[in-house]
Scaffold this motif. Structure first.
Motif, PDB file in Angstrom:
ATOM      1  N   ILE A  21       0.864  -1.177   0.000  1.00  0.00           N
ATOM      2  CA  ILE A  21       0.000   0.000   0.000  1.00  0.00           C
ATOM      3  C   ILE A  21       0.904   1.231   0.000  1.00  0.00           C
ATOM      4  N   ASN A  22       0.443   2.333  -0.554  1.00  0.00           N
ATOM      5  CA  ASN A  22       1.314   3.518  -0.607  1.00  0.00           C
ATOM      6  C   ASN A  22       1.490   4.157   0.772  1.00  0.00           C
ATOM      7  N   ASP A  23       2.554   4.925   0.903  1.00  0.00           N
ATOM      8  CA  ASP A  23       2.922   5.542   2.183  1.00  0.00           C
ATOM      9  C   ASP A  23       1.808   6.427   2.750  1.00  0.00           C
ATOM     10  N   LYS A  24       1.226   7.249   1.907  1.00  0.00           N
ATOM     11  CA  LYS A  24       0.208   8.197   2.369  1.00  0.00           C
ATOM     12  C   LYS A  24      -1.015   7.463   2.931  1.00  0.00           C
ATOM     13  N   THR A  25      -1.442   6.396   2.259  1.00  0.00           N
ATOM     14  CA  THR A  25      -2.605   5.641   2.729  1.00  0.00           C
ATOM     15  C   THR A  25      -2.304   4.964   4.063  1.00  0.00           C
ATOM     16  N   ALA A  26      -1.121   4.357   4.186  1.00  0.00           N
ATOM     17  CA  ALA A  26      -0.738   3.724   5.454  1.00  0.00           C
ATOM     18  C   ALA A  26      -0.729   4.758   6.577  1.00  0.00           C
ATOM     19  N   TYR A  27      -0.176   5.925   6.298  1.00  0.00           N
ATOM     20  CA  TYR A  27      -0.116   7.006   7.288  1.00  0.00           C
ATOM     21  C   TYR A  27      -1.521   7.457   7.696  1.00  0.00           C
ATOM     22  N   LEU A  28      -2.384   7.686   6.707  1.00  0.00           N
ATOM     23  CA  LEU A  28      -3.744   8.138   7.019  1.00  0.00           C
ATOM     24  C   LEU A  28      -4.529   7.088   7.806  1.00  0.00           C
ATOM     25  N   LEU A  29      -4.378   5.820   7.448  1.00  0.00           N
ATOM     26  CA  LEU A  29      -5.062   4.753   8.194  1.00  0.00           C
ATOM     27  C   LEU A  29      -4.614   4.738   9.654  1.00  0.00           C
ATOM     28  N   LYS A  30      -3.310   4.814   9.876  1.00  0.00           N
ATOM     29  CA  LYS A  30      -2.782   4.771  11.241  1.00  0.00           C
ATOM     30  C   LYS A  30      -3.140   6.035  12.016  1.00  0.00           C
ATOM     31  N   TRP A  31      -3.057   7.174  11.363  1.00  0.00           N
ATOM     32  CA  TRP A  31      -3.338   8.441  12.032  1.00  0.00           C
ATOM     33  C   TRP A  31      -4.817   8.561  12.373  1.00  0.00           C
ATOM     34  N   LYS A  32      -5.673   8.419  11.375  1.00  0.00           N
ATOM     35  CA  LYS A  32      -7.098   8.684  11.588  1.00  0.00           C
ATOM     36  C   LYS A  32      -7.773   7.636  12.468  1.00  0.00           C
ATOM     37  N   SER A  33      -7.217   6.438  12.559  1.00  0.00           N
ATOM     38  CA  SER A  33      -7.790   5.410  13.434  1.00  0.00           C
ATOM     39  C   SER A  33      -7.283   5.538  14.875  1.00  0.00           C
ATOM     40  N   HIS A  34      -6.357   6.446  15.111  1.00  0.00           N
ATOM     41  CA  HIS A  34      -5.716   6.689  16.409  1.00  0.00           C
ATOM     42  C   HIS A  34      -4.710   5.599  16.784  1.00  0.00           C
ATOM     43  N   TYR A  35      -4.300   4.808  15.817  1.00  0.00           N
ATOM     44  CA  TYR A  35      -3.288   3.766  16.041  1.00  0.00           C
ATOM     45  C   TYR A  35      -2.013   4.364  16.624  1.00  0.00           C
ATOM     46  N   TYR A  36      -1.586   5.492  16.089  1.00  0.00           N
ATOM     47  CA  TYR A  36      -0.342   6.124  16.550  1.00  0.00           C
ATOM     48  C   TYR A  36      -0.396   6.494  18.033  1.00  0.00           C
ATOM     49  N   ASN A  37      -1.573   6.805  18.553  1.00  0.00           N
ATOM     50  CA  ASN A  37      -1.691   7.206  19.962  1.00  0.00           C
ATOM     51  C   ASN A  37      -1.306   6.090  20.930  1.00  0.00           C
ATOM     52  N   PHE A  38      -1.296   4.847  20.452  1.00  0.00           N
ATOM     53  CA  PHE A  38      -0.941   3.725  21.312  1.00  0.00           C
ATOM     54  C   PHE A  38       0.555   3.395  21.249  1.00  0.00           C
ATOM     55  N   LEU A  39       1.308   4.178  20.498  1.00  0.00           N
ATOM     56  CA  LEU A  39       2.753   3.972  20.413  1.00  0.00           C
ATOM     57  C   LEU A  39       3.470   5.036  21.232  1.00  0.00           C
ATOM     58  N   PRO A  40       4.454   4.618  22.024  1.00  0.00           N
ATOM     59  CA  PRO A  40       5.239   5.619  22.748  1.00  0.00           C
ATOM     60  C   PRO A  40       6.047   6.459  21.752  1.00  0.00           C
ATOM     61  N   HIS A  41       6.361   7.677  22.141  1.00  0.00           N
ATOM     62  CA  HIS A  41       7.035   8.614  21.244  1.00  0.00           C
ATOM     63  C   HIS A  41       8.332   8.041  20.672  1.00  0.00           C
ATOM     64  N   ASP A  42       9.118   7.334  21.481  1.00  0.00           N
ATOM     65  CA  ASP A  42      10.398   6.803  20.996  1.00  0.00           C
ATOM     66  C   ASP A  42      10.211   5.715  19.928  1.00  0.00           C
ATOM     67  N   VAL A  43       9.100   5.010  19.950  1.00  0.00           N
ATOM     68  CA  VAL A  43       8.792   4.019  18.914  1.00  0.00           C
ATOM     69  C   VAL A  43       8.137   4.712  17.716  1.00  0.00           C
ATOM     70  N   LEU A  44       7.306   5.682  18.000  1.00  0.00           N
ATOM     71  CA  LEU A  44       6.593   6.403  16.948  1.00  0.00           C
ATOM     72  C   LEU A  44       7.548   7.025  15.936  1.00  0.00           C
ATOM     73  N   VAL A  45       8.625   7.625  16.398  1.00  0.00           N
ATOM     74  CA  VAL A  45       9.548   8.306  15.486  1.00  0.00           C
ATOM     75  C   VAL A  45      10.294   7.339  14.569  1.00  0.00           C
ATOM     76  N   LEU A  46      10.221   6.037  14.842  1.00  0.00           N
ATOM     77  CA  LEU A  46      10.849   5.040  13.977  1.00  0.00           C
ATOM     78  C   LEU A  46       9.949   4.633  12.815  1.00  0.00           C
ATOM     79  N   ASP A  47       8.680   5.006  12.873  1.00  0.00           N
ATOM     80  CA  ASP A  47       7.710   4.646  11.842  1.00  0.00           C
ATOM     81  C   ASP A  47       8.071   5.323  10.525  1.00  0.00           C
TER      82      ASP A  47
END
Length: 186
Positions: free
Chosen positions: A125-151
């Protein structure tokens, strides 16, 4: 005169009915994901996520604007099949977009799309779609900041403006899964 008033009333009713129609009314996505960083010794199959998703209730309904929804929908419909892809990555997200189901891993943009016959086939899947899916579903909120920046997508598009790391107090059990309904904001 009476016919003219009737025609005028019918005209007004038709205008009101046409304006109340919304072509986006029925569009929605179900997004189910594993919360936080997952360190599993066993591969998590798409069929497993699919079956778990069907047994739990929605946690939330999230509304997005029509343009973002269309970007996600188009990105899902335009996944690129890949050949000889190793199925060694864990699926962390399951998405149902009407007649299309896919699983996304948490490491890169590899995904598995359910084809006819119920089999999942490797895709990207393209980068933008993966990002939007993770962002808009609040998936990123369950990752600690130090792990998030590795995405991969976070490095490309940045940390979402509404990112709020969900921290769990010790006596409370950490949330393991989340299921959200993504709909177009009216």
């Amino acid at each position: 005169m009476g016919k003219r008033i009737n025609l005028y009333c019918m005209f007004i009713i038709c205008i009101v009915l046409l304006m109340s129609c919304n072509p986006h009314k029925e569009k929605e996505l179900t997004i189910f994901y594993l919360c936080g960083t997952i360190e599993s010794h066993r591969h998590i199959e798409c069929t497993k996520l699919d079956s778990i998703c069907k047994t739990i209730e929605y946690d939330d309904t999230i509304y997005v604007n029509a343009m973002v929804f269309k970007q996600i929908e188009d990105g899902i419909r335009n996944v690129k099949p890949v050949k000889n892809s190793q199925n060694s990555y864990n699926s962390v997200m399951y998405v149902n977009a009407g007649d299309m189901n896919l699983c996304l891993n948490g490491t890169d943009n590899r995904c598995w799309v359910k084809q006819t016959g119920g089999q999942y086939h490797p895709s990207v899947i393209n980068d933008k779609t993966a990002y939007l899916l993770k962002w808009k579903s609040h998936y990123y909120n369950f990752l600690p900041h130090d792990v998030l920046v590795l995405d991969k997508e976070i490095r490309q598009y940045g940390i979402p403006y509404d990112y709020r790391e969900i921290q769990v107090k010790k006596p409370v059990k950490k949330k393991e899964v989340s299921k959200v309904l993504l709909k177009i904001r009216m």
